[in-house]
Design a protein around this motif. Structure first.
Motif, PDB file in Angstrom:
ATOM      1  N   ALA A  65      -4.555   8.458  -0.821  1.00 45.85           N
ATOM      2  CA  ALA A  65      -4.815   9.059   0.491  1.00 45.85           C
ATOM      3  C   ALA A  65      -5.528   8.073   1.409  1.00 45.85           C
ATOM      4  CB  ALA A  65      -5.646  10.324   0.323  1.00 45.85           C
ATOM      5  N   PRO A  66      -5.337   8.196   2.713  1.00 47.67           N
ATOM      6  CA  PRO A  66      -6.005   7.300   3.673  1.00 47.67           C
ATOM      7  C   PRO A  66      -7.514   7.270   3.474  1.00 47.67           C
ATOM      8  CG  PRO A  66      -4.349   8.620   4.797  1.00 47.67           C
ATOM      9  CD  PRO A  66      -4.445   9.165   3.397  1.00 47.67           C
ATOM     10  N   LYS A 117       0.865  -1.179   0.000  1.00 46.69           N
ATOM     11  CA  LYS A 117       0.000   0.000   0.000  1.00 46.69           C
ATOM     12  C   LYS A 117       0.904   1.233   0.000  1.00 46.69           C
ATOM     13  CE  LYS A 117      -4.185   1.891   0.788  1.00 46.69           C
ATOM     14  NZ  LYS A 117      -5.330   1.725  -0.127  1.00 46.69           N
ATOM     15  N   ASN A 135      -0.483   2.917   7.499  1.00 44.36           N
ATOM     16  CA  ASN A 135      -1.345   4.053   7.861  1.00 44.36           C
ATOM     17  C   ASN A 135      -0.567   5.367   7.811  1.00 44.36           C
ATOM     18  OD1 ASN A 135       0.311   4.148  10.128  1.00 44.36           O
ATOM     19  ND2 ASN A 135      -1.306   3.722  11.618  1.00 44.36           N
ATOM     20  N   ARG A 154       0.459  12.557   1.254  1.00 42.91           N
ATOM     21  CA  ARG A 154       1.076  12.378  -0.063  1.00 42.91           C
ATOM     22  C   ARG A 154       1.446  13.715  -0.693  1.00 42.91           C
ATOM     23  NH1 ARG A 154      -2.921  12.026  -4.529  1.00 42.91           N
ATOM     24  NH2 ARG A 154      -4.890  12.870  -3.778  1.00 42.91           N
ATOM     25  N   ARG A 196       0.357   6.967  -5.119  1.00 41.03           N
ATOM     26  CA  ARG A 196       0.013   7.231  -3.724  1.00 41.03           C
ATOM     27  C   ARG A 196      -1.501   7.443  -3.603  1.00 41.03           C
ATOM     28  NH1 ARG A 196       3.922  12.295  -3.096  1.00 41.03           N
ATOM     29  NH2 ARG A 196       3.100  12.482  -5.205  1.00 41.03           N
ATOM     30  N   GLY A 206      -0.057   7.686   5.777  1.00 45.32           N
ATOM     31  CA  GLY A 206      -0.645   8.883   5.191  1.00 45.32           C
ATOM     32  C   GLY A 206      -1.426   9.744   6.164  1.00 45.32           C
ATOM     33  N   SER A 259      -4.910  -2.307   6.269  1.00 44.70           N
ATOM     34  CA  SER A 259      -4.627  -0.866   6.241  1.00 44.70           C
ATOM     35  C   SER A 259      -5.751  -0.088   6.920  1.00 44.70           C
ATOM     36  CB  SER A 259      -4.436  -0.385   4.801  1.00 44.70           C
ATOM     37  OG  SER A 259      -3.271  -0.921   4.225  1.00 44.70           O
ATOM     38  N   GLN A 316       0.965   5.352   0.523  1.00 45.37           N
ATOM     39  CA  GLN A 316       0.252   6.557   0.936  1.00 45.37           C
ATOM     40  C   GLN A 316       1.130   7.807   0.912  1.00 45.37           C
ATOM     41  OE1 GLN A 316      -1.530   5.595   4.754  1.00 45.37           O
ATOM     42  NE2 GLN A 316      -3.198   4.461   3.791  1.00 45.37           N
ATOM     43  N   SER A 317       2.439   7.643   1.090  1.00 45.75           N
ATOM     44  CA  SER A 317       3.332   8.799   1.045  1.00 45.75           C
ATOM     45  C   SER A 317       4.776   8.330   0.940  1.00 45.75           C
ATOM     46  CB  SER A 317       3.157   9.681   2.291  1.00 45.75           C
ATOM     47  OG  SER A 317       3.773   9.095   3.424  1.00 45.75           O
TER      48      SER A 317
END
Length: 245
Positions: free
Chosen positions: A156-157, A77, A184, A191, A154, A186, A230, A79-80
């Motif tokens: 976003a959560p 996963k 988790n 991002r 990326r 992000g 996640s 996210q950033s």
């Protein structure tokens, strides 16, 4: 309070890129001629980022699960930028499937090439997948962990995005187990933007998926496993996943 955190975040972001330049220059004589040197430089910078994140902006980091050390495909996963650093620092010989444009980024591009990352041109999916497979075949001389972000970008959560078939193509081509990774990060390191929020940023290596699964079963299991875990990590971080449906 937010203004103070934003100022801390600005200083933090500025100094980590300054540190990237310093580390990149200091390690260059070693890294230019040695993959181990390039990895050492990147891991040194990651350590600096984790340490300064803790006391400058209040982000603590944690790696959970069994870290893979053999030849595996890691499907993560994304996210950033923080999850990139955490995964790479955790595994012994990580290399990424990455956008070709990154090769032209100062310092990052040089070291990405040095650690054996595999650049892929975006646009036409079929061509990109074929090129990806050829590059992976050519890079099999060195053992390690090949890292791919299955959603291709990326996310976003709490936002849902499709998992791309390129992961299954690589999984079938390599004939290796696949280790999913949930995160988790992000919530605390977005991002986009400057603001960093305090809290515990986690990546978690999930149980390995054996080689040889049918494509549909592999993709369905991968997506369900990574998304569920996640989401659980997001809830643990205090993020309301229900607000985004």
């Amino acid at each position: 309070m937010i203004a103070l955190q934003w100022l801390r975040s600005l200083i933090f972001v500025a100094q980590i890129y300054l540190a990237m330049l310093v580390v990149g220059v200091v390690f260059a004589p070693y890294a230019l001629f040695s993959r181990a040197g390039a990895r050492a430089a990147c891991k040194t910078w990651c350590k600096w980022v984790f340490w300064t994140a803790r006391w400058m902006v209040g982000i603590r980091t944690e790696v959970r699960g069994e870290v893979p050390t053999g030849d595996v495909l890691i499907a993560a996963k994304h996210q950033s930028f923080l999850d990139i650093m955490l995964i790479f620092h955790a595994v012994p010989k990580g290399k990424f499937i990455m956008k070709r444009e990154i090769l032209w980024t100062p310092i990052i591009g040089l070291y990405a090439k040095g650690i054996g990352c595999i650049p892929v041109a975006r646009g036409k999916r079929g061509i990109a997948i074929k090129q990806m497979v050829r590059d992976v075949d050519a890079g099999r001389l060195e053992a390690g962990q090949l890292i791919i972000y299955s959603q291709g970008t990326r996310v976003a959560p709490g936002v849902k995005a499709p998992y791309k078939v390129g992961t299954a193509v690589l999984y079938n081509e390599l004939g290796q187990p696949c280790v999913p990774v949930a995160t988790n990060v992000g919530v605390f390191w977005p991002r986009k933007g400057i603001l960093r929020k305090p809290g515990l940023a986690v990546i978690e290596f999930l149980p390995s998926m054996p080689e040889g699964l049918p494509r549909e079963e592999f993709m369905a299991t991968l997506q369900q496993t990574v998304e569920a875990r996640s989401d659980a990590l997001l809830v643990e971080a205090g993020f309301d996943v229900k607000r985004l449906g």
